[in-house]
Design an enzyme around this catalytic site. Structure first.
Site, short mmCIF file in Angstrom:
data_model
loop_
_atom_site.label_atom_id
_atom_site.label_comp_id
_atom_site.label_asym_id
_atom_site.label_seq_id
_atom_site.Cartn_x
_atom_site.Cartn_y
_atom_site.Cartn_z
N GLY A 13 0.69 -1.39 -0.05
CA GLY A 13 -0.03 -0.13 0.07
C GLY A 13 0.88 1.43 -0.02
N LEU A 94 -9.28 -7.32 -14.31
CA LEU A 94 -10.66 -6.75 -13.81
C LEU A 94 -11.43 -7.51 -15.11
CD1 LEU A 94 -10.53 -3.01 -13.07
CD2 LEU A 94 -10.10 -5.16 -11.50
N HIS A 110 2.16 0.67 -13.06
CA HIS A 110 2.67 -0.47 -13.12
C HIS A 110 4.34 -0.29 -13.09
CE1 HIS A 110 3.44 -4.55 -14.59
NE2 HIS A 110 4.41 -4.12 -15.44
N GLU A 143 -9.74 -4.72 -19.92
CA GLU A 143 -9.72 -6.20 -19.42
C GLU A 143 -8.57 -6.95 -19.67
OE1 GLU A 143 -12.88 -5.86 -22.77
OE2 GLU A 143 -12.19 -4.59 -21.01
N ASP A 146 -2.41 -5.10 -17.91
CA ASP A 146 -1.32 -3.91 -18.18
C ASP A 146 -1.53 -3.39 -19.47
OD1 ASP A 146 -0.66 -4.17 -15.32
OD2 ASP A 146 0.96 -5.71 -16.10
N GLU A 175 7.02 6.11 -9.04
CA GLU A 175 5.54 5.64 -8.98
C GLU A 175 4.73 6.63 -8.17
OE1 GLU A 175 4.41 1.56 -8.18
OE2 GLU A 175 6.47 0.90 -9.01
C1 GAR Z 1 4.03 -1.20 -7.11
O1 GAR Z 1 5.31 -1.39 -7.50
C2 GAR Z 1 3.21 -1.53 -8.42
O2 GAR Z 1 3.75 -0.64 -9.27
C3 GAR Z 1 3.01 -2.76 -8.59
O3 GAR Z 1 3.05 -3.42 -7.29
C4 GAR Z 1 3.72 -2.50 -6.18
C5 GAR Z 1 2.78 -2.44 -5.15
O4 GAR Z 1 3.47 -1.68 -4.20
N1 GAR Z 1 1.91 -3.12 -9.37
C6 GAR Z 1 1.82 -4.05 -10.52
O5 GAR Z 1 2.90 -4.83 -10.47
C7 GAR Z 1 0.61 -4.26 -11.00
N2 GAR Z 1 0.79 -5.09 -12.22
P1 GAR Z 1 2.65 -0.82 -3.20
O6 GAR Z 1 1.52 -2.00 -2.38
O7 GAR Z 1 3.50 -0.36 -2.14
O8 GAR Z 1 1.80 0.29 -3.88
#
Ligand code: GAR
Length: 209
Positions: A13, A94, A110, A143, A146, A175
């Site tokens: 999170g 989704l 992502h 759907e 990524d 991010e």
């Molecule tokens: C993040 O690096 C996000 O970009 C990735 O999971 C991590 C979650 O971290 N998401 C994906 O890979 C989706 N395909 P967080 O829970 O600390 O935000």
């Protein structure tokens, strides 16, 4: 009226926290996080949301078909009158039911420069491929995995000494920065769709057309 954001997560999170801090600090103005949903019991992100006093719910996905599960989540989001859904480390595809309930109103972050390295362990994929740059992408969600139209990206150089962990750490900083920026752009309608291109700097209010 404040725009209502719903955050879906499965784990740590940190992107949720970055968004929550941006809302609090006014970097995402006129907005509130109205609900946080996790499909996993014990997700750290849910604890973080509770500590912030937000409506934080676990809706366990175990044993449910994709669409049956998504109906539960969509119902919760509709009940809370959510304007924008932000996936923040939400490790599920989704269903069409979900995507059509929020057209151009679902964003995902992502950790790669899509369309390179979709799916899991993108930082490891980039390293093992020998890429010299990776980064992160905020995109609208359809759907497919990524795959939706790209709103923002940020580039991160891959260093000789990088491990998946050190690279992930530097990408994560980007991010947090671009997710806030993208949410603001979308909520303010400062974009225009041309096919799958998301053109930024469109006059306010044109978004989604
Ligand atoms: C993040 O690096 C996000 O970009 C990735 O999971 C991590 C979650 O971290 N998401 C994906 O890979 C989706 N395909 P967080 O829970 O600390 O935000």
């Amino acid at each position: 009226m404040a725009k209502r954001i719903g955050v879906l997560l499965s784990g740590r999170g940190s992107n949720f926290e970055a968004l929550a801090e941006s809302v609090e600090a006014g970097r995402i103005p006129d907005a509130e996080i109205a609900i946080v949903v996790s499909n996993r019991e014990g997700a750290e992100g849910i604890e973080k949301a509770r500590r912030r006093g937000l409506d934080a719910r676990v809706i366990p996905s175990k044993g449910l078909e994709r669409e049956a599960y998504d109906k539960l989540v969509v119902a919760a989001l509709l009940e809370k009158k959510i304007d924008l859904v932000c996936l923040a480390g939400y490790m599920r595809l989704l269903s069409p039911h979900f995507v059509t309930a929020f057209p151009n109103r679902i964003l995902n972050i992502h950790p790669s420069l899509l369309p390179a390295f979709p799916g899991l362990e993108s930082q490891r994929q980039a390293l093992e491929h020998g890429a010299k740059f990776s980064g992160c992408t905020v995109h609208f969600v359809d759907e497919n995995l990524d795959a939706g139209p790209i709103v923002l990206q940020a580039c991160v150089a891959i260093l000789d000494g990088d491990t998946p962990e050190t690279l992930a750490e530097r990408i994560l900083l980007e991010e947090h920065r671009i997710y806030t920026e993208a949410v603001r752009i979308v909520l303010e309608g400062r974009y225009r769709m041309e096919g799958r291109r998301v053109l930024l700097n469109a006059p306010k209010g044109e978004g989604g057309k």
